[in-house]
Design a protein around this motif. Structure first.
Motif, mmCIF file in Angstrom:
data_model
loop_
_atom_site.group_PDB
_atom_site.id
_atom_site.type_symbol
_atom_site.label_atom_id
_atom_site.label_comp_id
_atom_site.label_asym_id
_atom_site.label_seq_id
_atom_site.Cartn_x
_atom_site.Cartn_y
_atom_site.Cartn_z
ATOM 1 N N PHE A 57 -64.249 45.698 25.023
ATOM 2 C CA PHE A 57 -64.796 44.553 25.659
ATOM 3 C C PHE A 57 -63.600 44.066 26.602
ATOM 4 C CE2 PHE A 57 -63.423 42.959 21.727
ATOM 5 C CZ PHE A 57 -62.549 41.809 21.988
ATOM 6 N N ASP A 58 -64.318 43.096 27.531
ATOM 7 C CA ASP A 58 -63.326 42.349 28.374
ATOM 8 C C ASP A 58 -63.467 40.850 27.984
ATOM 9 O OD1 ASP A 58 -62.003 44.411 29.588
ATOM 10 O OD2 ASP A 58 -63.511 44.461 31.357
ATOM 11 N N PHE A 59 -62.400 40.310 27.600
ATOM 12 C CA PHE A 59 -62.611 38.841 27.405
ATOM 13 C C PHE A 59 -61.891 37.938 28.479
ATOM 14 C CE2 PHE A 59 -61.163 34.795 25.531
ATOM 15 C CZ PHE A 59 -62.415 34.287 24.879
ATOM 16 N N ASN A 60 -62.698 37.018 29.046
ATOM 17 C CA ASN A 60 -62.126 36.124 30.115
ATOM 18 C C ASN A 60 -62.151 34.696 29.386
ATOM 19 O OD1 ASN A 60 -60.821 34.964 32.331
ATOM 20 N ND2 ASN A 60 -62.762 35.499 33.602
ATOM 21 N N SER A 61 -61.112 34.236 29.170
ATOM 22 C CA SER A 61 -60.892 32.648 28.982
ATOM 23 C C SER A 61 -60.762 31.952 29.848
ATOM 24 C CB SER A 61 -59.549 32.828 27.896
ATOM 25 O OG SER A 61 -59.531 31.193 27.467
ATOM 26 N N ASN A 62 -61.937 31.334 30.272
ATOM 27 C CA ASN A 62 -62.018 30.333 31.694
ATOM 28 C C ASN A 62 -61.607 28.859 31.117
ATOM 29 O OD1 ASN A 62 -63.072 32.189 33.423
ATOM 30 N ND2 ASN A 62 -65.228 31.719 32.506
ATOM 31 N N TYR A 63 -62.229 28.451 29.988
ATOM 32 C CA TYR A 63 -61.697 26.918 29.461
ATOM 33 C C TYR A 63 -60.202 26.940 29.057
ATOM 34 C CZ TYR A 63 -61.852 22.730 27.180
ATOM 35 O OH TYR A 63 -61.216 21.330 26.881
ATOM 36 N N TYR A 64 -59.866 27.942 28.196
ATOM 37 C CA TYR A 64 -58.534 27.742 27.462
ATOM 38 C C TYR A 64 -57.468 28.380 28.352
ATOM 39 C CZ TYR A 64 -61.827 26.557 23.578
ATOM 40 O OH TYR A 64 -62.595 25.678 22.612
ATOM 41 N N GLU A 65 -57.904 29.137 29.085
ATOM 42 C CA GLU A 65 -56.850 29.733 30.133
ATOM 43 C C GLU A 65 -55.941 30.539 29.268
ATOM 44 O OE1 GLU A 65 -55.581 28.217 33.534
ATOM 45 O OE2 GLU A 65 -57.533 26.943 33.806
ATOM 46 N N ALA A 67 -56.274 33.847 26.273
ATOM 47 C CA ALA A 67 -56.995 34.617 25.270
ATOM 48 C C ALA A 67 -56.581 34.298 23.950
ATOM 49 C CB ALA A 67 -57.166 36.035 25.500
ATOM 50 N N GLN A 68 -55.376 34.192 23.652
ATOM 51 C CA GLN A 68 -54.664 33.939 22.442
ATOM 52 C C GLN A 68 -55.049 32.546 21.854
ATOM 53 O OE1 GLN A 68 -50.422 33.436 21.831
ATOM 54 N NE2 GLN A 68 -50.574 35.014 20.119
ATOM 55 N N THR A 69 -55.155 31.400 22.808
ATOM 56 C CA THR A 69 -55.630 30.180 22.263
ATOM 57 C C THR A 69 -57.088 30.101 21.981
ATOM 58 O OG1 THR A 69 -54.008 29.198 23.685
ATOM 59 C CG2 THR A 69 -55.631 27.742 23.165
ATOM 60 N N ALA A 70 -57.840 30.737 22.781
ATOM 61 C CA ALA A 70 -59.174 30.924 22.387
ATOM 62 C C ALA A 70 -59.713 31.411 20.884
ATOM 63 C CB ALA A 70 -59.926 31.740 23.598
ATOM 64 N N PHE A 71 -58.862 32.634 20.805
ATOM 65 C CA PHE A 71 -59.070 33.320 19.603
ATOM 66 C C PHE A 71 -58.590 32.576 18.414
ATOM 67 C CE2 PHE A 71 -60.549 36.591 22.065
ATOM 68 C CZ PHE A 71 -61.449 37.406 21.049
ATOM 69 N N TRP A 72 -57.219 31.808 18.737
ATOM 70 C CA TRP A 72 -56.770 31.039 17.709
ATOM 71 C C TRP A 72 -57.987 29.872 17.281
ATOM 72 C CZ3 TRP A 72 -55.155 25.582 18.476
ATOM 73 C CH2 TRP A 72 -54.396 25.023 17.320
ATOM 74 N N ILE A 73 -58.431 29.220 18.264
ATOM 75 C CA ILE A 73 -59.450 28.335 18.059
ATOM 76 C C ILE A 73 -60.693 28.863 17.212
ATOM 77 C CG2 ILE A 73 -61.269 26.815 18.926
ATOM 78 C CD1 ILE A 73 -58.713 25.933 21.074
ATOM 79 N N LEU A 74 -61.227 30.036 17.635
ATOM 80 C CA LEU A 74 -62.258 30.760 16.899
ATOM 81 C C LEU A 74 -61.843 31.275 15.476
ATOM 82 C CD1 LEU A 74 -64.993 32.038 18.060
ATOM 83 C CD2 LEU A 74 -64.017 33.883 18.630
ATOM 84 N N THR A 75 -60.648 31.685 15.298
ATOM 85 C CA THR A 75 -60.515 32.246 14.176
ATOM 86 C C THR A 75 -60.434 30.783 13.155
ATOM 87 O OG1 THR A 75 -58.041 32.162 14.365
ATOM 88 C CG2 THR A 75 -59.263 34.276 14.184
ATOM 89 N N GLY A 76 -59.853 29.867 13.526
ATOM 90 C CA GLY A 76 -59.926 28.374 12.839
ATOM 91 C C GLY A 76 -61.432 27.792 12.466
ATOM 92 N N LYS A 77 -62.377 28.537 13.003
ATOM 93 C CA LYS A 77 -63.832 28.356 12.738
ATOM 94 C C LYS A 77 -64.404 29.401 11.918
ATOM 95 C CE LYS A 77 -63.645 24.235 15.053
ATOM 96 N NZ LYS A 77 -63.634 22.980 14.257
ATOM 97 N N ILE A 78 -63.892 30.520 12.365
ATOM 98 C CA ILE A 78 -64.560 31.605 11.440
ATOM 99 C C ILE A 78 -64.251 31.912 10.011
ATOM 100 C CG2 ILE A 78 -64.841 34.375 11.564
ATOM 101 C CD1 ILE A 78 -65.165 33.851 14.339
ATOM 102 N N ILE A 79 -63.185 31.501 9.890
ATOM 103 C CA ILE A 79 -62.467 31.945 8.645
ATOM 104 C C ILE A 79 -63.179 30.750 7.599
ATOM 105 C CG2 ILE A 79 -60.427 31.316 7.190
ATOM 106 C CD1 ILE A 79 -60.531 34.152 8.778
ATOM 107 N N PRO A 80 -63.309 29.391 7.940
ATOM 108 C CA PRO A 80 -64.300 28.622 6.766
ATOM 109 C C PRO A 80 -65.651 29.143 6.696
ATOM 110 C CG PRO A 80 -62.707 27.460 8.157
ATOM 111 C CD PRO A 80 -62.940 28.819 9.035
ATOM 112 N N ILE A 81 -66.088 29.858 7.862
ATOM 113 C CA ILE A 81 -67.401 30.221 7.760
ATOM 114 C C ILE A 81 -67.550 31.552 6.625
ATOM 115 C CG2 ILE A 81 -69.460 31.623 8.615
ATOM 116 C CD1 ILE A 81 -68.824 29.914 11.403
ATOM 117 N N TYR A 82 -66.416 32.218 6.875
ATOM 118 C CA TYR A 82 -66.264 33.545 6.026
ATOM 119 C C TYR A 82 -65.843 33.140 4.590
ATOM 120 C CZ TYR A 82 -63.101 37.312 4.434
ATOM 121 O OH TYR A 82 -62.517 38.322 3.944
#
Length: 180
Positions: A57-65, A67-82
């Motif tokens: 895939f291609d990931f374009n981080s428009n808001y966070y500018e 991709a690493q920051t976007a995935f850092w925030i995403l893992t901070g939410k996905i790990i608790p779900i997990y």
């Protein structure tokens, strides 16, 4: 006499097999929980560029500018779900449905993170959580009320009643099927 001995041997064999299955299941669950820190730090393998291209895939981080920051925030939410999902599917207490509330909350947050146009990630989840909480909280209260009514009418302890209300399906799919 011989039949009794054979039945006794079969029972012991079944107990041993059940014990082995529980041991293996417990080991798998413990391993899954133990790798959680490694899963969290996967974001470090994502580049700090706005566009991240992989063969999948291609990931374009428009808001966070980044991709690493976007995935850092995403893992901070996905790990608790997990971890909450593991707890939900392995919990045998009568109140385990309450875990659906934080699971739903984190799920809404992940959906908002993936929607790059939002400027505030944790702003309006309570609006979406109200229907979920309106179902779960009263049902948990009713179960609790039933337990205390039985305690007042009987001589059993709270632990004995909680043991009665525990749900113990045979395997993972039985646990999933009981919800649908």
């Amino acid at each position: 006499m011989l039949k009794k001995q054979q039945k006794s041997i079969e029972r012991e064999s079944n107990k041993l097999q059940t014990g082995k299955k529980k041991y293996i299941t417990g080991t798998v669950i413990a391993t899954i929980i133990a790798i959680t820190p490694y899963l969290f730090y996967l974001y470090e393998s994502v580049p700090q560029t706005k566009l991240w291209s992989t063969f999948l895939f291609d990931f374009n981080s428009n808001y966070y500018e980044s991709a690493q920051t976007a995935f850092w925030i995403l893992t901070g939410k996905i790990i608790p779900i997990y971890l909450l999902l593991i707890w939900f599917f392995t919990c045998r207490h009568w109140w385990f449905h309450v875990l659906l509330v934080p699971i739903a909350m984190y799920t809404f947050q992940v959906m908002n993170i993936l929607n790059d146009d939002l400027s505030y990630v944790d702003e309006f989840q309570m609006i979406y959580m109200i229907p979920i909480m309106a179902i779960i909280i009263p049902s948990i209260y009713l179960i609790r009320a039933r337990i205390f009514n039985k305690i007042n009418d009987a001589t059993k302890s709270l632990e004995e009643f909680e043991e009665e209300f525990k749900i113990s399906p045979k395997n993972f799919w039985d646990k999933v099927k009981q919800y649908f």
